[in-house]
Design an enzyme around this catalytic site. Structure first.
Site, PDB file in Angstrom:
ATOM      1  N   TYR A 140       9.910  60.337  44.973  1.00 39.02           N
ATOM      2  CA  TYR A 140      10.615  60.119  46.246  1.00 39.02           C
ATOM      3  C   TYR A 140      10.045  61.132  47.232  1.00 39.02           C
ATOM      4  O   TYR A 140       8.907  61.572  47.069  1.00 39.02           O
ATOM      5  CB  TYR A 140      12.125  60.292  45.925  1.00 39.02           C
ATOM      6  CG  TYR A 140      13.103  60.026  47.033  1.00 39.02           C
ATOM      7  CD1 TYR A 140      13.058  58.856  47.782  1.00 39.02           C
ATOM      8  CD2 TYR A 140      14.118  60.950  47.333  1.00 39.02           C
ATOM      9  CE1 TYR A 140      13.989  58.622  48.790  1.00 39.02           C
ATOM     10  CE2 TYR A 140      15.048  60.716  48.327  1.00 39.02           C
ATOM     11  CZ  TYR A 140      14.974  59.556  49.054  1.00 39.02           C
ATOM     12  OH  TYR A 140      15.894  59.326  50.039  1.00 39.02           O
ATOM     13  N   LYS A 188      13.406  53.740  46.674  1.00 38.62           N
ATOM     14  CA  LYS A 188      14.857  53.739  46.939  1.00 38.62           C
ATOM     15  C   LYS A 188      15.581  52.975  45.831  1.00 38.62           C
ATOM     16  O   LYS A 188      16.679  53.329  45.420  1.00 38.62           O
ATOM     17  CB  LYS A 188      15.144  53.118  48.305  1.00 38.62           C
ATOM     18  CG  LYS A 188      14.699  53.985  49.485  1.00 38.62           C
ATOM     19  CD  LYS A 188      15.728  55.045  49.840  1.00 38.62           C
ATOM     20  CE  LYS A 188      15.253  55.946  50.969  1.00 38.62           C
ATOM     21  NZ  LYS A 188      16.235  56.957  51.372  1.00 38.62           N
TER      22      LYS A 188
HETATM   23  C1  LIG Z   1      15.431  59.858  53.341  1.00 38.17           C
HETATM   24  C2  LIG Z   1      15.093  58.767  54.239  1.00 38.17           C
HETATM   25  O1  LIG Z   1      15.676  57.698  54.174  1.00 38.17           O
HETATM   26  C3  LIG Z   1      14.074  58.967  55.220  1.00 38.17           C
HETATM   27  O2  LIG Z   1      13.556  60.073  55.332  1.00 38.17           O
HETATM   28  O3  LIG Z   1      13.766  57.989  55.935  1.00 38.17           O
HETATM   29 MG   LIG Z   2      14.633  56.161  55.261  1.00 41.69          MG
END
Ligand SMILES: CC(=O)C(=O)O
Ligand SMILES: [Mg+2]
Ligand SMILES: NC(=O)C1=CN([C@@H]2O[C@H](COP(=O)(O)OP(=O)(O)OC[C@H]3O[C@@H](n4cnc5c(N)ncnc54)[C@H](O)[C@@H]3O)[C@@H](O)[C@H]2O)C=CC1
Length: 617
Positions: free
Chosen positions: A146, A218
């Protein structure tokens, strides 16, 4: 909306994992911690012998199915029953041994991006092993799959490409969208769709087809932190082209090599997609991720009343930030309504935060909407959002937060006539400064020190991702405020040192701490909509779990290691709220929410397989 505001409390501390959640809760801390760790271990790794699966795959098709493959963990009996004798080396491994081996292999890769590729390949081979490994090294490996590392993987998607994952719906192929969708979901009971059009990926902008990387990351986080069954989740990229010149000029780019479709054609394309979900998967949650600022809020408003639609950047970020702020005002013994808020970056996240916190102020402190709006100062590329910027620079969604020009008539501007951040901080003397601008380093030493002059405990949340875009390194903000700032960031950062030598934990104010729970709560209750009440209930529950409420020097939000337990609590609060609002779609009762939630969670365990022609494929 039927809901009552509840102050953060620790009523739910019996069921979460962190010791920080449990102090003062009955039995001795050691006993409580032990119970909780045992419970958590059972939640994460229940005995595989408890589960039996009927499986219809055989031989190579079984070994190449990431959902059902066990690799060297297939027992001798299973090897015989499923035609695997001779296809595997003799020794049967436990999941622990497999995790140990995979972790050793992972560590042999030096750079985070190599580790990301390794884990992606593991995911393509064996989901149980992948999620078991991630669960065992949650904090370390979340940053690999992530933010921040996934940002690099997305930017390099066409060059790192090996095997596709998820559903690609490209604009030129829109004629076959329904067929392509049905082909992908055939035989599956999809409960969650995570989709992006990739115009604003994290803070790195338009990434075209590489956006599939954020949908699948996600989605993996949903499984990891909320126990969403990965067979019931679908990641989608809506490939409407890209305006990223680097990608368009790259002959290896694997997406549709065309400029972005906009306007009516774009809207028709998105609508076709949403309507086919409503037709074929009416109960599934539709999660929008990283859409561009001109579309995100608009699409959310367009669809949220007719389907369970959720925009993570707006609502998830709004909710997690509200939870962090509730914890921070708990530390400073003040109220949300007492604060003056400067939000730097008025895009999807900035607006989502402003609205969420504004709504909470109205609910908690009985302040009128108009009065609550006045507590916010939004800043974007053109400086302070004030009247004279005009409609070209102010999106309709921002109108409630526009400042009157008269208020700023005596404040110095730059050559372009814009009011810059430092001047805003001097005049407003904010108590809260939030960054979601993608402008790394925007909170300079002068800005931070000026803020500190105006308030004893500045609340500073530089939320931009990935890490190199953070508005201020939390270590610097901590030093410049002599350890007085209350801090949280969007990506993980190491602790900062307080003047007394103690570590100050930098909490991760990332929507991953809440969106899996919000989504799970909605799926669990099969609610027809994701309402504001459900989101606030989730934020309140998360705030109640803040370690800082027990020890002001602890992180504002639960440690990421505790994110699975925190998200479970959020899901329970959200589902209970759906019941309170009477929008649940299930026949069981509100009292059963916790048990149903725990039962529904998918766990990365193999179980025992029995061959059955009618079984899983
Ligand atoms: C965490 C997230 O959704 C972003 O940085 O766009
Ligand atoms: Mg985001
Ligand atoms: N921590 C978290 O959970 C989350 C963090 N974010 C991060 O927040 C940042 C923004 O994300 P979104 O709102 O989704 O993107 P967005 O594209 O909707 O918004 C970015 C906004 O920042 C403005 N901006 C750009 N340069 C600026 C500058 N120099 N000064 C002031 N404003 C400037 C843009 O005009 C735009 O309005 C990204 O880095 C993203 O990774 C987003 C969602 C969740």
């Amino acid at each position: 909306m039927r809901m009552r505001w509840r102050k953060p409390n620790n009523r739910h501390c019996h069921s979460v994992a962190s010791s920080a959640f449990t102090r003062g809760c009955g039995p001795s801390p050691t006993q409580v911690q032990l119970n909780i760790l045992q419970k958590l271990a059972k939640i994460m790794f229940p005995m595989s012998s408890e589960l039996v699966f009927k499986v219809a795959l055989h031989g190579d098709t079984l070994l190449t199915s990431p959902r059902w493959n066990k690799g060297t963990a297939f027992t001798k009996e299973e090897r015989k029953d499923f035609g695997l004798m001779g296809r595997l080396p003799s020794r049967v491994n436990t999941i622990e041994e497999q995790c140990e081996r995979a972790y050793d292999q992972l560590r042999s890769h030096e750079s985070p991006i190599q580790k990301n590729s390794f884990l992606q390949s593991l995911k393509e081979q064996n989901w149980v092993l992948y999620y078991s490994l991630l669960s065992r090294h949650l904090k370390e490996l979340t940053s690999i799959i992530y933010t921040p590392t996934e940002a690099e993987a997305i930017a390099k998607y066409s060059h790192l490409f090996r095997r596709s994952e998820g559903l690609f719906l490209a604009f030129p192929d829109r004629g076959s969208m329904e067929e392509d969708f049905l082909e992908q979901i055939r035989g599956k009971d999809i409960e969650l769709i995570v989709c992006t059009d990739a115009e604003a990926i994290l803070g790195i902008g338009d990434q075209g087809v590489g956006g599939i990387g954020i949908s699948s990351a996600k989605s993996a986080i949903y499984t990891l932190l909320a126990g969403i069954n990965p067979t019931k989740a679908l990641s989608v990229t809506l490939d409407v082209g890209t305006d990223n010149e680097t990608l368009l000029n790259d002959h290896l780019y694997v997406g549709w090599p065309s400029g972005r479709v906009r306007g009516v054609e774009y809207d028709k394309f998105i609508d076709k997609f949403v309507q086919l979900i409503r037709k074929h998967q009416p109960h599934c949650l539709l999660h929008f991720e990283d859409f561009g600022v001109t579309n995100a809020q608009r699409l959310l408003e367009l669809y949220r009343n007719e389907h369970s639609v959720f925009n993570d950047d707006i609502q998830g970020t709004g909710a997690v930030t509200l939870a962090a702020l509730m914890a921070a005002v708990g530390v400073t013994k003040s109220k949300l309504a007492d604060q003056r808020y400067v939000i730097f970056g008025a895009g999807s996240a900035g607006l989502g935060i402003a609205k969420q916190v504004r709504d909470a102020i109205i609910l908690t402190d009985g302040v009128s909407r108009e009065e609550a709006n006045k507590k916010f100062y939004l800043v974007d590329r053109f400086g302070l959002i004030k009247q004279s910027l005009g409609p070209d620079k102010i999106r309709p969604a921002l109108l409630e937060f526009v400042r009157p020009d008269e208020e700023w008539s005596n404040v110095p501007t730059n050559d372009a006539g814009e009011v810059e951040l430092l001047e805003i901080v001097k005049k407003v003397r904010p108590t809260v400064l939030i960054g979601c601008s993608t402008k790394g380093g925007a909170f300079t030493e002068r800005v931070v020190r000026t803020m500190k002059e105006g308030c004893e405990r500045p609340i500073i949340l530089p939320l931009s991702n990935p890490s190199n875009l953070v508005e201020v390194d939390p270590k610097d903000a901590n030093d410049w405020t002599e350890g007085m700032a209350l801090l949280a960031t969007g990506s993980p950062f190491p602790p900062a040192k307080m003047p007394n030598g103690k570590d100050y934990v930098i909490a991760e104010c990332n929507n991953a701490l809440i969106y899996p729970g919000l989504g799970f709560g909605s799926m669990l209750s099969q609610s027809r909509q994701m309402t504001d009440g459900m989101i606030i209930a989730g934020a309140q529950r998360l705030a109640a779990l803040s370690p800082a409420l027990k020890d002001p020097d602890s992180g504002l939000l639960p440690d990421f290691q505790d994110a699975p337990a925190a998200n479970l609590e959020v899901a329970i609060a959200v589902a209970e709220q759906a019941f309170d609002e009477g929008i649940q779609g299930v026949s069981w009762s509100r009292e059963e929410v916790r048990t149903k939630a725990e039962d529904k969670q998918w766990k990365p365990v193999y179980g025992r397989y029995e061959y059955d022609e009618q079984g899983a494929k």
